[in-house]
Design an enzyme around this catalytic site. Structure first.
Site, PDB file in Angstrom:
ATOM      1  N   ASP A 266      -9.794   0.961   4.826  1.00 42.95           N
ATOM      2  CA  ASP A 266      -8.734   0.269   5.550  1.00 42.95           C
ATOM      3  C   ASP A 266      -9.342  -0.941   6.251  1.00 42.95           C
ATOM      4  OD1 ASP A 266      -5.775   0.897   6.788  1.00 42.95           O
ATOM      5  OD2 ASP A 266      -7.060  -0.093   8.263  1.00 42.95           O
ATOM      6  N   ASN A 274      -2.410 -10.620  11.328  1.00 44.29           N
ATOM      7  CA  ASN A 274      -1.004 -10.942  11.110  1.00 44.29           C
ATOM      8  C   ASN A 274      -0.339 -11.502  12.371  1.00 44.29           C
ATOM      9  OD1 ASN A 274      -0.534 -10.406   8.387  1.00 44.29           O
ATOM     10  ND2 ASN A 274      -0.147  -8.239   8.726  1.00 44.29           N
ATOM     11  N   HIS A 279       1.593 -13.920   8.689  1.00 45.74           N
ATOM     12  CA  HIS A 279       1.504 -13.038   7.523  1.00 45.74           C
ATOM     13  C   HIS A 279       0.853 -13.722   6.322  1.00 45.74           C
ATOM     14  CE1 HIS A 279       3.676  -9.546   9.078  1.00 45.74           C
ATOM     15  NE2 HIS A 279       4.459 -10.418   9.724  1.00 45.74           N
ATOM     16  N   ASP A 283      -1.982 -12.079   4.093  1.00 46.95           N
ATOM     17  CA  ASP A 283      -1.971 -12.000   2.627  1.00 46.95           C
ATOM     18  C   ASP A 283      -3.255 -12.575   2.038  1.00 46.95           C
ATOM     19  OD1 ASP A 283       0.522 -10.898   2.769  1.00 46.95           O
ATOM     20  OD2 ASP A 283       1.613 -12.709   2.192  1.00 46.95           O
ATOM     21  N   GLU A 309      -2.792  -2.346   4.202  1.00 41.22           N
ATOM     22  CA  GLU A 309      -4.153  -2.871   4.156  1.00 41.22           C
ATOM     23  C   GLU A 309      -5.156  -1.832   3.669  1.00 41.22           C
ATOM     24  OE1 GLU A 309      -3.434  -1.734   8.554  1.00 41.22           O
ATOM     25  OE2 GLU A 309      -2.288  -2.374   6.796  1.00 41.22           O
TER      26      GLU A 309
END
Length: 391
Positions: A266, A274, A279, A283, A309
């Site tokens: 993770d 974010n 965002h 990404d 994630e």
């Protein structure tokens, strides 16, 4: 030498088939835009075949050598274009330069044979050898591409017409090379003796176009399957696909006792990326993580985006002794990875949980244990790899 009515009728029928198929491929290229680059090559393949067949309709002993040469080169060009279309359809390595040189060399040999007034068998051999090369190349590429996505049975079925055509032209070469071969039976196309070969050409025209249509449909199905099994953001396997692969790997372990391992990781502080940078930055971080993970593992290993994630990695053949070193290598590689987003550096790191299959284990339980180990790594300060505790 008089033309045979049956052979003339068959030649006209082949011409009609090639023209209809060419028009169909033209519609597929535009306006339907179904595999347009490959379809346009198949269109020209059929048009080239039509041109060659048309020239055959005036093949008599009184026709000039130029007519024969153009007919043969047009037909060979159609075989070459079929191969190019298959390469474009399945995004394979192009052989345009090699095939162009082969066709040029064939043309020079035919011209030389005419100038030296060699036996017509020589021209038949040159034509058949070149046809064999082009058709074998197309067969091989088609087989490999179909096998990759659909297995060997489908590849054999969908490539059979091309392989049969290759075998026929190869056999024709051997027959022409056989001592005391009667040339007119195997070189001319306007005689009664040519009827079996012309029937073969009818079947060849039909089946090869069916193969090409089947290839286009196979490519379309493969793309749909890819969309269903791939994460659209990162291009990695998605959760559904990786769980299927995990189950297959687990069943193989149960049958053959082939060890496998998995790592669940993770990204650390992903929510902060974010929230602070947006965002789009998140990404970009996911994509960077995906490319880094794909570069650091072996080709036989499987990297997937498990959700959000989280990433799940499967390692076939990796034992419990090897896994800690692999996990640590991945952790260090990610920790040394920096993403620059709008002139701002984003430091990436991840928390990892890892486990190797053990006797009595269930695939879903391995995931649960790896998930617990991953959260333990987070609790201990993040940017850490922890082994799962087998309970």
């Amino acid at each position: 030498m008089n033309s045979h009515p049956g052979s003339e009728l068959l030649i006209s029928f082949i011409l009609l088939l090639a023209l209809v198929a060419g028009v169909a491929w033209g519609f597929m290229a535009r306006p339907l835009r179904i595999a347009p680059k490959a379809s346009i090559r198949f269109f020209f393949a059929n048009m080239s075949l039509s041109a060659g067949i048309y020239l055959l309709t005036v093949h008599t002993s009184n026709v000039s050598f130029l007519n024969w040469l153009l007919a043969d080169i047009a037909i060979l060009s159609s075989f070459m274009l079929i191969g190019w279309g298959i390469q474009e359809l399945f995004k394979l390595h192009s052989s345009v330069k090699r095939d162009g040189l082969i066709l040029l060399f064939t043309c020079l040999l035919m011209l030389t044979g005419h100038l030296q007034q060699l036996d017509p068998i020589f021209l038949g051999v040159v034509f058949s050898v070149t046809a064999t090369i082009f058709l074998f190349s197309a067969s091989q590429h088609n087989f490999q591409a179909i096998q990759k996505d659909f297995g060997i049975a489908a590849a054999c079925l969908m490539s059979a017409p091309l392989f049969i055509a290759t075998a026929v032209f190869f056999a024709r070469t051997l027959i022409l090379l056989w001592p005391e071969t009667h040339a007119d039976s195997f070189v001319a196309t306007y005689t009664a003796e040519a009827m079996p070969f012309l029937w073969f050409c009818v079947i060849l025209t039909l089946t090869i176009n069916i193969v090409m249509i089947g290839g286009a449909l196979a490519r379309l199905v493969a793309k749909i399957r890819q969309f269903a099994e791939r994460d659209q953001l990162t291009g990695l396997w998605n959760r559904r696909a990786v769980l299927k692969k995990l189950q297959e790997m687990h069943e193989q372990w149960q049958k053959q006792q082939q060890s496998y391992s998995l790592i669940l990781l993770d990204l650390d502080h992903f929510k902060l990326i974010n929230d602070s940078l947006g965002h789009d930055a998140g990404d970009a971080a996911l994509r960077r993580c995906a490319t880094t993970l794909s570069a650091v593992v072996r080709t036989q290993d499987l990297v997937s985006r498990y959700g959000g994630e989280e990433f799940l990695l499967l390692f076939p053949g990796v034992t419990a002794t090897e896994l800690p070193l692999i996990a640590e290598k991945i952790r260090i590689t990610l920790a040394g990875c920096q993403l620059i987003w709008q002139n701002q550096p984003i430091e990436l790191s991840a928390s990892l949980g890892y486990i190797t299959v053990y006797p009595g284990a269930k695939a879903e339980h391995l995931l649960t244990l790896a998930d617990h180990a991953m959260y333990k790594a987070k609790a201990e300060g993040r940017n850490k790899a922890c082994p799962a505790v087998i309970s």
